[in-house]
Write a protein that holds these residues in place. Structure first.
Motif, PDB file in Angstrom:
ATOM      1  N   ALA A 137       0.830  -1.208   0.000  1.00  0.00           N
ATOM      2  CA  ALA A 137       0.000   0.000   0.000  1.00  0.00           C
ATOM      3  C   ALA A 137       0.862   1.255   0.000  1.00  0.00           C
ATOM      4  CB  ALA A 137      -0.925  -0.019   1.218  1.00  0.00           C
ATOM      5  N   ARG A 138       1.929   1.201   0.778  1.00  0.00           N
ATOM      6  CA  ARG A 138       2.828   2.369   0.825  1.00  0.00           C
ATOM      7  C   ARG A 138       3.465   2.626  -0.535  1.00  0.00           C
ATOM      8  NH1 ARG A 138       7.772   3.210   5.164  1.00  0.00           N
ATOM      9  NH2 ARG A 138       8.357   5.297   4.475  1.00  0.00           N
ATOM     10  N   SER A 139       3.779   1.527  -1.250  1.00  0.00           N
ATOM     11  CA  SER A 139       4.360   1.698  -2.582  1.00  0.00           C
ATOM     12  C   SER A 139       3.370   2.354  -3.537  1.00  0.00           C
ATOM     13  CB  SER A 139       4.788   0.324  -3.123  1.00  0.00           C
ATOM     14  OG  SER A 139       5.239   0.430  -4.440  1.00  0.00           O
ATOM     15  N   ARG A 140       2.060   1.953  -3.434  1.00  0.00           N
ATOM     16  CA  ARG A 140       1.058   2.546  -4.322  1.00  0.00           C
ATOM     17  C   ARG A 140       0.933   4.050  -4.070  1.00  0.00           C
ATOM     18  NH1 ARG A 140       1.431  -2.133  -5.447  1.00  0.00           N
ATOM     19  NH2 ARG A 140      -0.162  -3.550  -6.310  1.00  0.00           N
ATOM     20  N   PHE A 141       0.852   4.433  -2.793  1.00  0.00           N
ATOM     21  CA  PHE A 141       0.684   5.849  -2.486  1.00  0.00           C
ATOM     22  C   PHE A 141       1.951   6.651  -2.772  1.00  0.00           C
ATOM     23  CE2 PHE A 141      -2.782   4.093   0.217  1.00  0.00           C
ATOM     24  CZ  PHE A 141      -3.834   4.758  -0.396  1.00  0.00           C
ATOM     25  N   ALA A 142       3.097   6.019  -2.662  1.00  0.00           N
ATOM     26  CA  ALA A 142       4.345   6.714  -3.021  1.00  0.00           C
ATOM     27  C   ALA A 142       4.360   7.005  -4.518  1.00  0.00           C
ATOM     28  CB  ALA A 142       5.545   5.868  -2.622  1.00  0.00           C
ATOM     29  N   THR A 143       3.833   6.058  -5.314  1.00  0.00           N
ATOM     30  CA  THR A 143       3.748   6.287  -6.764  1.00  0.00           C
ATOM     31  C   THR A 143       2.850   7.477  -7.069  1.00  0.00           C
ATOM     32  OG1 THR A 143       4.105   3.927  -7.166  1.00  0.00           O
ATOM     33  CG2 THR A 143       3.123   5.222  -8.949  1.00  0.00           C
ATOM     34  N   LEU A 144       1.696   7.542  -6.366  1.00  0.00           N
ATOM     35  CA  LEU A 144       0.787   8.674  -6.588  1.00  0.00           C
ATOM     36  C   LEU A 144       1.435   9.991  -6.198  1.00  0.00           C
ATOM     37  CD1 LEU A 144      -2.582   7.147  -5.277  1.00  0.00           C
ATOM     38  CD2 LEU A 144      -1.901   7.523  -7.660  1.00  0.00           C
ATOM     39  N   GLU A 145       2.152  10.016  -5.082  1.00  0.00           N
ATOM     40  CA  GLU A 145       2.793  11.259  -4.646  1.00  0.00           C
ATOM     41  C   GLU A 145       3.836  11.725  -5.648  1.00  0.00           C
ATOM     42  OE1 GLU A 145       4.349  10.767  -0.778  1.00  0.00           O
ATOM     43  OE2 GLU A 145       2.411  10.800   0.232  1.00  0.00           O
ATOM     44  N   GLU A 205       3.997  10.958  -8.955  1.00  0.00           N
ATOM     45  CA  GLU A 205       3.464  11.338 -10.261  1.00  0.00           C
ATOM     46  C   GLU A 205       2.499  12.519 -10.185  1.00  0.00           C
ATOM     47  OE1 GLU A 205       1.871   8.009 -12.296  1.00  0.00           O
ATOM     48  OE2 GLU A 205       3.730   6.812 -12.158  1.00  0.00           O
ATOM     49  N   CYS A 206       1.896  12.711  -9.019  1.00  0.00           N
ATOM     50  CA  CYS A 206       0.959  13.849  -8.874  1.00  0.00           C
ATOM     51  C   CYS A 206       1.587  14.998  -8.095  1.00  0.00           C
ATOM     52  CB  CYS A 206      -0.325  13.383  -8.188  1.00  0.00           C
ATOM     53  SG  CYS A 206      -1.256  12.135  -9.132  1.00  0.00           S
ATOM     54  N   HIS A 207       2.868  14.871  -7.765  1.00  0.00           N
ATOM     55  CA  HIS A 207       3.631  15.932  -7.100  1.00  0.00           C
ATOM     56  C   HIS A 207       2.974  16.366  -5.784  1.00  0.00           C
ATOM     57  CE1 HIS A 207       5.867  16.148 -10.814  1.00  0.00           C
ATOM     58  NE2 HIS A 207       4.737  16.313 -11.493  1.00  0.00           N
ATOM     59  N   GLY A 208       2.536  15.396  -5.000  1.00  0.00           N
ATOM     60  CA  GLY A 208       2.002  15.679  -3.681  1.00  0.00           C
ATOM     61  C   GLY A 208       0.562  16.180  -3.658  1.00  0.00           C
ATOM     62  N   ALA A 209      -0.020  16.466  -4.822  1.00  0.00           N
ATOM     63  CA  ALA A 209      -1.410  16.945  -4.870  1.00  0.00           C
ATOM     64  C   ALA A 209      -2.365  15.765  -5.028  1.00  0.00           C
ATOM     65  CB  ALA A 209      -1.584  17.926  -6.030  1.00  0.00           C
ATOM     66  N   ARG A 210      -3.657  16.065  -4.875  1.00  0.00           N
ATOM     67  CA  ARG A 210      -4.652  14.999  -5.035  1.00  0.00           C
ATOM     68  C   ARG A 210      -4.774  14.638  -6.511  1.00  0.00           C
ATOM     69  NH1 ARG A 210      -8.881  12.996  -2.150  1.00  0.00           N
ATOM     70  NH2 ARG A 210     -10.660  12.199  -3.356  1.00  0.00           N
ATOM     71  N   CYS A 211      -4.678  13.334  -6.800  1.00  0.00           N
ATOM     72  CA  CYS A 211      -4.742  12.871  -8.186  1.00  0.00           C
ATOM     73  C   CYS A 211      -6.198  12.789  -8.636  1.00  0.00           C
ATOM     74  CB  CYS A 211      -4.081  11.503  -8.330  1.00  0.00           C
ATOM     75  SG  CYS A 211      -2.299  11.562  -8.092  1.00  0.00           S
ATOM     76  N   THR A 212      -6.540  13.549  -9.667  1.00  0.00           N
ATOM     77  CA  THR A 212      -7.911  13.531 -10.191  1.00  0.00           C
ATOM     78  C   THR A 212      -7.996  12.835 -11.539  1.00  0.00           C
ATOM     79  OG1 THR A 212      -7.518  15.706 -11.180  1.00  0.00           O
ATOM     80  CG2 THR A 212      -8.494  15.655  -8.963  1.00  0.00           C
ATOM     81  N   ASP A 213      -6.858  12.493 -12.103  1.00  0.00           N
ATOM     82  CA  ASP A 213      -6.834  11.814 -13.395  1.00  0.00           C
ATOM     83  C   ASP A 213      -7.377  10.387 -13.235  1.00  0.00           C
ATOM     84  OD1 ASP A 213      -6.348  10.766 -15.881  1.00  0.00           O
ATOM     85  OD2 ASP A 213      -4.444  11.836 -16.118  1.00  0.00           O
ATOM     86  N   LEU A 214      -8.290  10.019 -14.154  1.00  0.00           N
ATOM     87  CA  LEU A 214      -8.927   8.698 -14.034  1.00  0.00           C
ATOM     88  C   LEU A 214      -7.942   7.551 -14.256  1.00  0.00           C
ATOM     89  CD1 LEU A 214     -12.315   9.323 -15.893  1.00  0.00           C
ATOM     90  CD2 LEU A 214     -11.880   9.188 -13.424  1.00  0.00           C
ATOM     91  N   TYR A 229      -5.365   7.039 -12.736  1.00  0.00           N
ATOM     92  CA  TYR A 229      -4.804   6.599 -11.454  1.00  0.00           C
ATOM     93  C   TYR A 229      -5.867   5.937 -10.580  1.00  0.00           C
ATOM     94  CZ  TYR A 229      -0.856   9.551 -12.692  1.00  0.00           C
ATOM     95  OH  TYR A 229       0.232  10.106 -13.310  1.00  0.00           O
ATOM     96  N   ALA A 230      -7.077   5.741 -11.136  1.00  0.00           N
ATOM     97  CA  ALA A 230      -8.151   5.171 -10.311  1.00  0.00           C
ATOM     98  C   ALA A 230      -7.790   3.776  -9.820  1.00  0.00           C
ATOM     99  CB  ALA A 230      -9.466   5.127 -11.112  1.00  0.00           C
ATOM    100  N   ASP A 231      -7.226   2.965 -10.701  1.00  0.00           N
ATOM    101  CA  ASP A 231      -6.860   1.605 -10.297  1.00  0.00           C
ATOM    102  C   ASP A 231      -5.809   1.630  -9.202  1.00  0.00           C
ATOM    103  OD1 ASP A 231      -8.637   0.586 -12.085  1.00  0.00           O
ATOM    104  OD2 ASP A 231      -7.144   0.272 -13.683  1.00  0.00           O
ATOM    105  N   VAL A 232      -4.843   2.560  -9.306  1.00  0.00           N
ATOM    106  CA  VAL A 232      -3.798   2.643  -8.293  1.00  0.00           C
ATOM    107  C   VAL A 232      -4.405   3.044  -6.946  1.00  0.00           C
ATOM    108  CG1 VAL A 232      -1.622   3.751  -7.639  1.00  0.00           C
ATOM    109  CG2 VAL A 232      -2.099   3.231 -10.050  1.00  0.00           C
ATOM    110  N   VAL A 233      -5.358   4.015  -6.991  1.00  0.00           N
ATOM    111  CA  VAL A 233      -5.994   4.459  -5.744  1.00  0.00           C
ATOM    112  C   VAL A 233      -6.796   3.330  -5.125  1.00  0.00           C
ATOM    113  CG1 VAL A 233      -7.666   6.063  -4.753  1.00  0.00           C
ATOM    114  CG2 VAL A 233      -6.016   6.865  -6.468  1.00  0.00           C
ATOM    115  N   ASP A 234      -7.575   2.612  -5.978  1.00  0.00           N
ATOM    116  CA  ASP A 234      -8.413   1.533  -5.458  1.00  0.00           C
ATOM    117  C   ASP A 234      -7.561   0.419  -4.853  1.00  0.00           C
ATOM    118  OD1 ASP A 234     -10.613   2.928  -6.269  1.00  0.00           O
ATOM    119  OD2 ASP A 234     -10.884   1.808  -8.145  1.00  0.00           O
TER     120      ASP A 234
END
Length: 361
Positions: free
Chosen positions: A260-268, A270-279, A281-286
């Motif tokens: 889980a930490r790896s998934r959220f690190a990927t989001l941080e 690629e989204c530069h610390g902001a909330r990812c709204t791009d669809l 990344y939905a699978d990564v968030v889920d």
């Protein structure tokens, strides 16, 4: 150039070389001195010319260095034959023989396509024949050469020289072979001029290590003190199983938590610390959310399993019992009207309608 009494042979050979080798080099094509060097690479020509001046002045040691540089720069047999000539003048006959032999091989190969090296080849052949009777030949044969370093009179012998004849100065030679494990073998061999000899070096196998015979070892399980027999109960067994489930839950928590930490690190990242709204990344968030839930559940189950299992093991642990010591009263005895008689296995007492038996276990 002057010659002393004990340097007559070197001076004679040098004089002969000057009469045979130098014209063969000087009368070749314009670039014969450097084996085909052109004006675009003048360094080899300059080295050769400087070395030739030193040679003409009788400074053979310095000339030897210069001709070696010229050969390294040009790979010309003409420069190499002059290396052998300098070695002869310095009295290093065995080295001169090796250089002349190498020159003969190189010039023979080059002469097949470059006729200008024919004279160098013929001159080298004459020099080899002249030196043949002045050197000895030694063959060092090494059995199992792996991990062995060989020296001849203190000079390291290259691996490619093992098992092949090499020119040596006549006299007594000391061959030393040193193994990587510290073992050393030393041989002495006398070699005469014009003759060949062989030295074989073999390291004997080290003696096997002595193993002291030992008798069979008897291992006995420790006995409980005082004849106590410990028995585990079903609660303790269930506690051990539950604790094992708890450990497995903690392992699952560690694995899913890292994922889980790896998934959220990927989001941080690629989204530069902001909330990812791009669809996309939905699978990564889920998957990250699911892994987080699994990690939390595994942690709760693991902690509960360890705590509950530990309590069950502690409270429902093995019970202690002590076996009854043997007694002389372990026999059947009959009671009297005055009261019951006690035996080891059972007691009997009279009754109103006859005898009845009570067995105590």
């Amino acid at each position: 150039m002057t010659c002393t009494r004990n340097r007559v042979f070197p001076c004679f050979v040098v004089a002969l070389l000057l009469c045979t080798a130098t014209p063969a080099i000087a009368q070749g094509d314009g670039d014969a001195a450097t084996g085909g060097q052109t004006q675009s690479t003048p360094s080899a020509q300059d080295l050769y010319t400087s070395a030739q001046k030193l040679f003409d002045q009788g400074n053979f040691a310095e000339a030897l260095i210069g001709f070696r540089h010229a050969y390294n720069a040009s790979s010309s047999p003409n420069a190499r034959i002059m290396i052998g000539t300098c070695l002869v003048a310095l009295g290093r006959t065995a080295e001169a023989y090796e250089e002349m032999s190498a020159t003969l091989r190189e010039a023979t190969t080059r002469a097949e396509t470059e006729p200008k090296y024919v004279r160098t080849r013929d001159a080298a052949a004459k020099h080899v024949a002249l030196l043949e009777s002045k050197v000895g030949k030694l063959v060092v044969k090494l059995v199992n050469p792996a991990g062995v370093d060989v020296t001849v009179n203190g000079t390291r012998l290259p691996p490619d020289k093992l098992g092949v004849p090499m020119a040596v100065d006549p006299g007594t030679l000391v061959v030393t072979a040193t193994h990587t494990d510290g073992r050393v073998e030393r041989r002495e061999q006398a070699v005469k001029a014009g003759e060949s000899a062989q030295v074989t070096v073999e390291f004997p196998e080290p003696p096997p290590k002595k193993v002291e015979p030992t008798g069979p070892v008897r291992v006995e399980a420790p006995k409980p003190a005082g004849g106590e027999v410990r028995r585990g109960g079903p609660v303790r067994t269930a506690g051990i199983a539950l604790a094992g489930v708890g450990v497995a839950g903690l392992v699952v928590f560690g694995v899913t938590g890292l994922m889980a930490r790896s998934r959220f690190a990927t989001l941080e990242d690629e989204c530069h610390g902001a909330r990812c709204t791009d669809l996309k990344y939905a699978d990564v968030v889920d998957s990250g959310t699911a892994l987080t839930t699994a990690a939390n559940v595994s942690l709760a189950l693991g902690a509960a399993g360890l705590l509950g299992g530990g309590l069950m093991v502690w409270l429902g642990g093995p019970s202690g019992g002590r076996s009854a010591p043997p007694s002389d009263s372990a026999r059947t005895s009959f009671g009297s009207p005055a009261g019951p008689a006690v035996g080891a296995g059972f007691t009997m007492s009279p009754g109103r309608a006859g005898f009845h038996c009570t067995v105590a276990f």
